[in-house]
Design an enzyme around this catalytic site. Structure first.
Site, PDB file in Angstrom:
ATOM      1  N   HIS A  66      43.894  39.787  39.825  1.00  0.00           N
ATOM      2  CA  HIS A  66      44.705  38.596  39.583  1.00  0.00           C
ATOM      3  C   HIS A  66      45.521  38.859  38.320  1.00  0.00           C
ATOM      4  O   HIS A  66      45.397  39.909  37.690  1.00  0.00           O
ATOM      5  CB  HIS A  66      43.815  37.376  39.336  1.00  0.00           C
ATOM      6  CG  HIS A  66      42.830  37.116  40.425  1.00  0.00           C
ATOM      7  ND1 HIS A  66      43.174  36.547  41.627  1.00  0.00           N
ATOM      8  CD2 HIS A  66      41.492  37.337  40.490  1.00  0.00           C
ATOM      9  CE1 HIS A  66      42.096  36.421  42.383  1.00  0.00           C
ATOM     10  NE2 HIS A  66      41.060  36.888  41.717  1.00  0.00           N
ATOM     11  N   CYS A  98      41.639  39.581  46.411  1.00  0.00           N
ATOM     12  CA  CYS A  98      40.306  39.010  46.226  1.00  0.00           C
ATOM     13  C   CYS A  98      39.757  38.334  47.486  1.00  0.00           C
ATOM     14  O   CYS A  98      39.411  39.028  48.434  1.00  0.00           O
ATOM     15  CB  CYS A  98      40.338  38.081  45.011  1.00  0.00           C
ATOM     16  SG  CYS A  98      38.726  37.801  44.269  1.00  0.00           S
TER      17      CYS A  98
END
Ligand code: GLN
Length: 222
Positions: free
Chosen positions: A195, A96
């Site tokens: 995630h 990310c």
């Protein structure tokens, strides 16, 4: 340094660790332990010295825009060592915010442009119409992956000959709402919006362990 100690550099562990990304390192530690390797994890934070040649794996987790602004200013000191490490085919996982900072820039919500390392020819832009949040599912070369994403930045590749996606979306957004692609694969670097942590997907974790052990062998025998 004993030959059975795997050295992991965790870039800005104290600043870049959203939604349980440190779990990726914990999974690797666990899998390596099962193979009788010890793991040393070094937090490479603001003002620390860093030479990627000393490591078997580099991890760069996710972070919010504010942390990314702080980290980007410091990170630039390490451009050469990270670029050589990656271009030499050594393993690295970027999640990310960390993935975004490996590219050319990230233009944020507030219109600020955060300069990335420029190692990967890609850029990321905030678009107010869509926050990409929710469960994801996608197909990779190592099989299906399930995870969670939460980002406003939309990532686009600027050189599709050099960069290839990590996965093809089945559910969720991944890099952006148009391409139906998740993350990136470049040599032994994986970039991803996942995630959860990503490496709860043991197929991907095992593939990375393999890369780490190969790198370790080469490093200790160099
Ligand atoms: N701040 C970035 C975005 O919103 C990354 C967020 C994250 O790492 N979870 O796109």
């Amino acid at each position: 340094m004993a030959d059975n100690v795997i050295k992991i550099a965790y870039l800005y562990e104290d600043l870049m660790n959203t939604y349980g990304d440190s779990g990726d390192v914990k999974v690797l530690k666990y899998l390596l332990k099962k193979k009788n390797y010890e793991t040393q994890v070094d937090n490479i934070s603001l003002d620390h010295e860093f030479d990627a040649d000393d490591y078997d794996f580099v991890f760069f987790g996710g972070g919010q825009d504010f942390e990314q602004t702080v980290v980007a200013k410091d990170l630039i000191r390490h451009k050469n060592t990270i670029e050589n490490y990656v271009n030499n085919g050594n393993p690295m996982l970027c999640i990310c915010g960390g993935y975004q900072l490996m590219g050319d820039y990230y233009k944020t919500n507030s219109g600020v442009t955060i300069k990335g390392l420029g190692i990967l020819p890609l850029h990321t832009i905030f678009k107010s119409d869509k926050r990409m949040i929710g469960d994801t599912k996608y197909m990779t070369e190592w099989g299906e992956v399930t995870a969670f994403e939460n980002h406003s930045g939309q990532t686009y590749f600027d050189d599709t000959n050099k960069l290839h996606p990590f996965g093809q979306m089945i559910e969720g957004y991944g890099n952006n709402p148009q391409d139906k692609e998740e993350g990136l694969r470049y040599k032994n670097l994986i970039g991803s919006y996942s995630h959860g942590p990503l490496l709860k997907n043991v197929n991907v974790a095992n593939a990375i362990v393999k890369m780490i052990l190969q790198r370790h062998e080469e490093r200790v025998n160099a």
